[in-house]
Design an enzyme around this catalytic site. Structure first.
Site, PDB file in Angstrom:
ATOM      1  N   GLY A 196       0.994  -1.098   0.286  1.00  0.00           N
ATOM      2  CA  GLY A 196      -0.205   0.390  -0.021  1.00  0.00           C
ATOM      3  C   GLY A 196       0.769   1.005  -0.053  1.00  0.00           C
ATOM      4  O   GLY A 196       0.331   2.561  -0.246  1.00  0.00           O
TER       5      GLY A 196
ATOM      6  N   GLY B  16       0.908  24.094   2.692  1.00  0.00           N
ATOM      7  CA  GLY B  16       0.724  23.211   1.615  1.00  0.00           C
ATOM      8  C   GLY B  16      -0.757  22.138   2.516  1.00  0.00           C
ATOM      9  O   GLY B  16      -1.073  21.978   3.610  1.00  0.00           O
TER      10      GLY B  16
ATOM     11  N   ALA C 175       6.758  20.462   6.910  1.00  0.00           N
ATOM     12  CA  ALA C 175       6.260  20.088   5.421  1.00  0.00           C
ATOM     13  C   ALA C 175       5.961  21.289   4.402  1.00  0.00           C
ATOM     14  O   ALA C 175       4.852  21.953   4.265  1.00  0.00           O
ATOM     15  CB  ALA C 175       4.111  19.865   5.997  1.00  0.00           C
ATOM     16  N   THR C 176       7.064  20.446   3.728  1.00  0.00           N
ATOM     17  CA  THR C 176       7.249  21.949   2.624  1.00  0.00           C
ATOM     18  C   THR C 176       7.590  21.004   1.513  1.00  0.00           C
ATOM     19  O   THR C 176       8.224  21.864   1.052  1.00  0.00           O
ATOM     20  CB  THR C 176       8.509  22.901   3.423  1.00  0.00           C
ATOM     21  OG1 THR C 176       9.761  21.740   4.001  1.00  0.00           O
ATOM     22  CG2 THR C 176       8.194  23.411   4.329  1.00  0.00           C
ATOM     23  N   GLY C 177       6.666  19.933   1.279  1.00  0.00           N
ATOM     24  CA  GLY C 177       7.204  19.702   0.024  1.00  0.00           C
ATOM     25  C   GLY C 177       7.554  17.862  -0.184  1.00  0.00           C
ATOM     26  O   GLY C 177       7.679  17.741   1.376  1.00  0.00           O
TER      27      GLY C 177
ATOM     28  N   HIS D 218     -32.785  16.734  -4.324  1.00  0.00           N
ATOM     29  CA  HIS D 218     -33.046  17.925  -3.403  1.00  0.00           C
ATOM     30  C   HIS D 218     -33.525  17.065  -2.354  1.00  0.00           C
ATOM     31  O   HIS D 218     -34.550  15.943  -2.359  1.00  0.00           O
ATOM     32  CB  HIS D 218     -34.633  18.898  -3.850  1.00  0.00           C
ATOM     33  CG  HIS D 218     -34.868  19.760  -2.322  1.00  0.00           C
ATOM     34  ND1 HIS D 218     -33.467  20.438  -2.272  1.00  0.00           N
ATOM     35  CD2 HIS D 218     -35.367  19.770  -2.017  1.00  0.00           C
ATOM     36  CE1 HIS D 218     -34.111  21.295  -1.245  1.00  0.00           C
ATOM     37  NE2 HIS D 218     -35.693  20.459  -0.950  1.00  0.00           N
TER      38      HIS D 218
HETATM   39  P1  NAI Z   1       3.368  21.393  -0.295  1.00  0.00           P
HETATM   40  O1  NAI Z   1       4.021  21.518  -1.509  1.00  0.00           O
HETATM   41  O2  NAI Z   1       1.920  21.306  -0.722  1.00  0.00           O
HETATM   42  O3  NAI Z   1       3.795  22.492   0.364  1.00  0.00           O
HETATM   43  C1  NAI Z   1       4.800  23.126   0.277  1.00  0.00           C
HETATM   44  C2  NAI Z   1       4.503  24.197   1.190  1.00  0.00           C
HETATM   45  O4  NAI Z   1       5.893  24.619   1.999  1.00  0.00           O
HETATM   46  C3  NAI Z   1       4.474  25.586   0.119  1.00  0.00           C
HETATM   47  O5  NAI Z   1       3.295  26.183   0.768  1.00  0.00           O
HETATM   48  C4  NAI Z   1       5.553  26.045   0.246  1.00  0.00           C
HETATM   49  O6  NAI Z   1       5.866  27.710  -0.386  1.00  0.00           O
HETATM   50  C5  NAI Z   1       6.231  26.447   2.364  1.00  0.00           C
HETATM   51  N1  NAI Z   1       7.821  26.253   2.679  1.00  0.00           N
HETATM   52  C6  NAI Z   1       8.795  25.605   2.061  1.00  0.00           C
HETATM   53  N2  NAI Z   1       9.864  25.734   2.325  1.00  0.00           N
HETATM   54  C7  NAI Z   1       9.512  26.420   3.554  1.00  0.00           C
HETATM   55  C8  NAI Z   1      10.331  27.839   4.063  1.00  0.00           C
HETATM   56  N3  NAI Z   1      11.434  27.641   4.655  1.00  0.00           N
HETATM   57  N4  NAI Z   1       9.583  28.529   4.862  1.00  0.00           N
HETATM   58  C9  NAI Z   1       8.176  28.142   5.181  1.00  0.00           C
HETATM   59  N5  NAI Z   1       7.724  28.163   4.331  1.00  0.00           N
HETATM   60  C10 NAI Z   1       8.265  26.895   3.158  1.00  0.00           C
HETATM   61  O7  NAI Z   1       3.935  20.263   0.100  1.00  0.00           O
HETATM   62  P2  NAI Z   1       2.800  19.223   1.444  1.00  0.00           P
HETATM   63  O8  NAI Z   1       2.280  19.876   2.193  1.00  0.00           O
HETATM   64  O9  NAI Z   1       4.016  18.803   2.506  1.00  0.00           O
HETATM   65  O10 NAI Z   1       3.164  17.953   0.639  1.00  0.00           O
HETATM   66  C11 NAI Z   1       3.864  16.595  -0.031  1.00  0.00           C
HETATM   67  C12 NAI Z   1       2.710  16.551  -1.315  1.00  0.00           C
HETATM   68  O11 NAI Z   1       1.852  15.597  -0.765  1.00  0.00           O
HETATM   69  C13 NAI Z   1       1.530  17.491  -2.520  1.00  0.00           C
HETATM   70  O12 NAI Z   1       2.258  17.110  -3.430  1.00  0.00           O
HETATM   71  C14 NAI Z   1       0.844  17.511  -2.117  1.00  0.00           C
HETATM   72  O13 NAI Z   1      -0.187  17.314  -3.409  1.00  0.00           O
HETATM   73  C15 NAI Z   1       0.574  15.765  -1.501  1.00  0.00           C
HETATM   74  N6  NAI Z   1      -0.715  14.908  -0.291  1.00  0.00           N
HETATM   75  C16 NAI Z   1      -1.617  15.695  -0.934  1.00  0.00           C
HETATM   76  C17 NAI Z   1      -2.468  15.586  -0.299  1.00  0.00           C
HETATM   77  C18 NAI Z   1      -4.460  15.467  -0.280  1.00  0.00           C
HETATM   78  O14 NAI Z   1      -4.325  15.244  -1.839  1.00  0.00           O
HETATM   79  N7  NAI Z   1      -5.058  15.566   0.223  1.00  0.00           N
HETATM   80  C19 NAI Z   1      -2.656  15.430   1.559  1.00  0.00           C
HETATM   81  C20 NAI Z   1      -0.883  15.392   1.609  1.00  0.00           C
HETATM   82  C21 NAI Z   1       0.775  15.474   0.775  1.00  0.00           C
END
Ligand code: NAI
Length: 462
Positions: A39, A178, A266-268, A441
């Site tokens: 998974g 994010g 959570a910075t990507g 509805h």
């Molecule tokens: P993300 O790319 O969505 O957001 C990361 C944020 O961190 C950005 O807004 C960026 O500007 C900020 N950032 C980067 N460096 C920084 C710093 N030094 N100081 C302050 N802010 C900073 O990444 P995230 O949330 O970690 O998610 C990773 C991946 O996982 C994404 O591609 C997301 O789409 C995916 N994901 C999707 C979910 C869903 O579809 N519900 C759930 C969880 C993750």
């Protein structure tokens, strides 16, 4: 050793779905997975466990905020964190075991261990070398690191550690507004933590339609979140129980600090291809560390394909699944296809956020003439009855042809509602097609129809 038609490396949503489709199409298939359970990140430490915690904490929030008004009296439940963790773990187990069952049912061999590709047509797992006509890399992604921040998964955690904290922290600092930061931040905010989000950009949820992003931030603020936007985290100093986060306000260059019991980084995420031996094989990569693929998910090496988070595109489980199916169809001699223009994105907070297609900002930048149909959940009877009238649906349609170009929503269950638009877009629907479709509805989905009506002669309940 057996010779396979396909060996898929990685059993996340991309890999396991691809394996099932390969087997269904008559290919002799194996899937390599080094984790104890199938998974991948999604089922074990990502989408699924986070949704369990989001659901439980949402229920608590409902009890605390809305029960009394509905005439449901009595004390709100208190949090038994151990039990909540057990519930979450049970949900993970059901899902990972489910995939194991599907592997057996489809006669897919699970090659247990971490795989590498010593040469095209061969996959090494432990001491065994297996032969395969085709290999699919579906190895996913890992949290990206941040300079000046050392993750210990106890006090300074990634999304993985955030799922198994020993207790609900009093104060949590989230780096990055994010999807992960806001979903996990929501869980802990509802469970009683003070949540402070520090974000580099001047808005939350990068890439999202700006109007939704603003509304979403306002909503979370009302739920108790603190935001510091336009700030770059410089370093995190942690002891065994506490952390100090230093960040720079980009406008003024002023340095500020904040203390926390837990810091969520959570910075990507970044592609995970370590140990596969891609370098030695000469597999071309992008400058962002993704496996470079052609139109059929083929790498530059014959017989090696790649899908999901390991390649370009949104890092989403469902995008990986679609690619997994398409690559299986390609390998079976069919014509696999993914419509990258219609991949929904959902944030599972409460209210939920969902989007598909183009944002207003993208349409403006492209100089495209468009119209906007909007409808607030305040005009939706079902939402009002359920204390869920916050948010709206926005549909963007071509000014001339009325064809739906995108939709952006914040509100109850919009992660499900968005699919009406997805199906419509796949069929090339006009907003009027949605507006003329009878909607039951009272349902939340009437808000989608009303937004479609608002693209034409006007919504009824606005
Ligand atoms: P993300 O790319 O969505 O957001 C990361 C944020 O961190 C950005 O807004 C960026 O500007 C900020 N950032 C980067 N460096 C920084 C710093 N030094 N100081 C302050 N802010 C900073 O990444 P995230 O949330 O970690 O998610 C990773 C991946 O996982 C994404 O591609 C997301 O789409 C995916 N994901 C999707 C979910 C869903 O579809 N519900 C759930 C969880 C993750």
């Amino acid at each position: 050793m057996a010779t396979y038609d396909v060996i898929i490396i990685g059993s996340g949503p991309g890999g396991y779905v691809s394996a099932i489709r390969c087997a269904q199409l008559g290919l002799k298939t194996a899937c390599v997975e080094g984790r104890e359970t199938l998974g991948g990140t999604c089922l074990n430490v990502g989408c699924i466990p986070s949704k369990a915690l989001l659901h439980a904490s949402h229920m608590l929030h409902e009890a605390e905020t809305n029960f009394a008004a509905m005439g449901l009296k009595g004390k709100s439940p208190s949090v038994d964190w151990k039990q909540m963790q057990a519930y979450k773990d049970g949900v993970i187990e059901q899902n990972t075991k489910g995939v194991e069952f599907l592997f057996k049912k489809n006669k897919i061999d699970w090659l247990k261990g971490w795989g590498s590709i010593p040469e095209p047509g061969k996959v090494k797992v432990g001491d065994d070398v297996h032969e395969a006509k085709n290999i699919v890399i579906a190895t996913g992604s890992v949290s990206a690191s941040l300079a000046g921040v050392e993750v210990d998964e106890k006090v300074v955690v990634t999304s993985t550690g955030a799922l198994t904290l020993p207790k609900v922290p009093k104060k949590m600092v989230v780096i990055g507004a994010g999807v992960i930061g806001l979903e996990m931040g929501s869980v802990y905010a509802r469970l009683g933590a003070e949540v402070h989000v520090i974000e580099f950009l001047d808005h939350v949820t990068p890439g999202m339609d700006a109007e939704i992003s603003k509304t979403f931030q306002r909503t979370l603020k009302k739920q108790g979140f603190t935001f510091t936007l336009g700030a770059a985290v410089q370093k995190v100093e942690a002891t065994k129980t506490k952390a100090k986060v230093t960040y720079k306000i980009l406008k003024t260059e002023a340095e500020e600090t904040v203390d926390a019991d837990v810091v969520l980084v959570a910075t990507g995420r970044k592609p995970f291809t370590d140990g596969l031996g891609l370098d030695a094989l000469g597999v071309e990569m992008t400058d962002r560390g993704q496996v470079k693929v052609g139109d059929h998910w083929n790498t530059n090496i014959a017989g090696i394909y790649a899908i999901g988070d390991a390649i370009e595109g949104p890092m989403l489980a469902h995008k990986a699944e679609d690619e997994g199916i398409a690559v299986a169809e390609t390998l079976a001699g069919q014509k696999g296809h993914v419509n990258y223009g219609v991949i929904p994105g959902v944030i599972y907070t409460s209210p939920e956020v969902a989007s598909v297609g183009q944002t207003e900002e993208q349409l403006k930048a492209a100089g495209r003439a468009y119209k906007v149909g909007k409808f607030s959940f305040m005009g939706n009877g079902r939402a009002k009855a359920n204390f869920a009238a916050e948010g709206f649906v926005k549909i963007l349609a071509d000014a001339e042809t009325d064809r739906v170009l995108g939709a952006h929503m914040i509100g109850p269950m919009v992660g499900d509602l968005i699919h009406e638009i997805c199906v419509g877009m796949e069929f090339g629907a006009a907003a009027e097609d949605i507006a003329r479709t009878c909607h039951a509805h009272p349902t939340y989905s009437e808000a989608v129809r009303e937004a479609a009506l608002a693209c034409g002669d006007g919504a009824i309940h606005a």
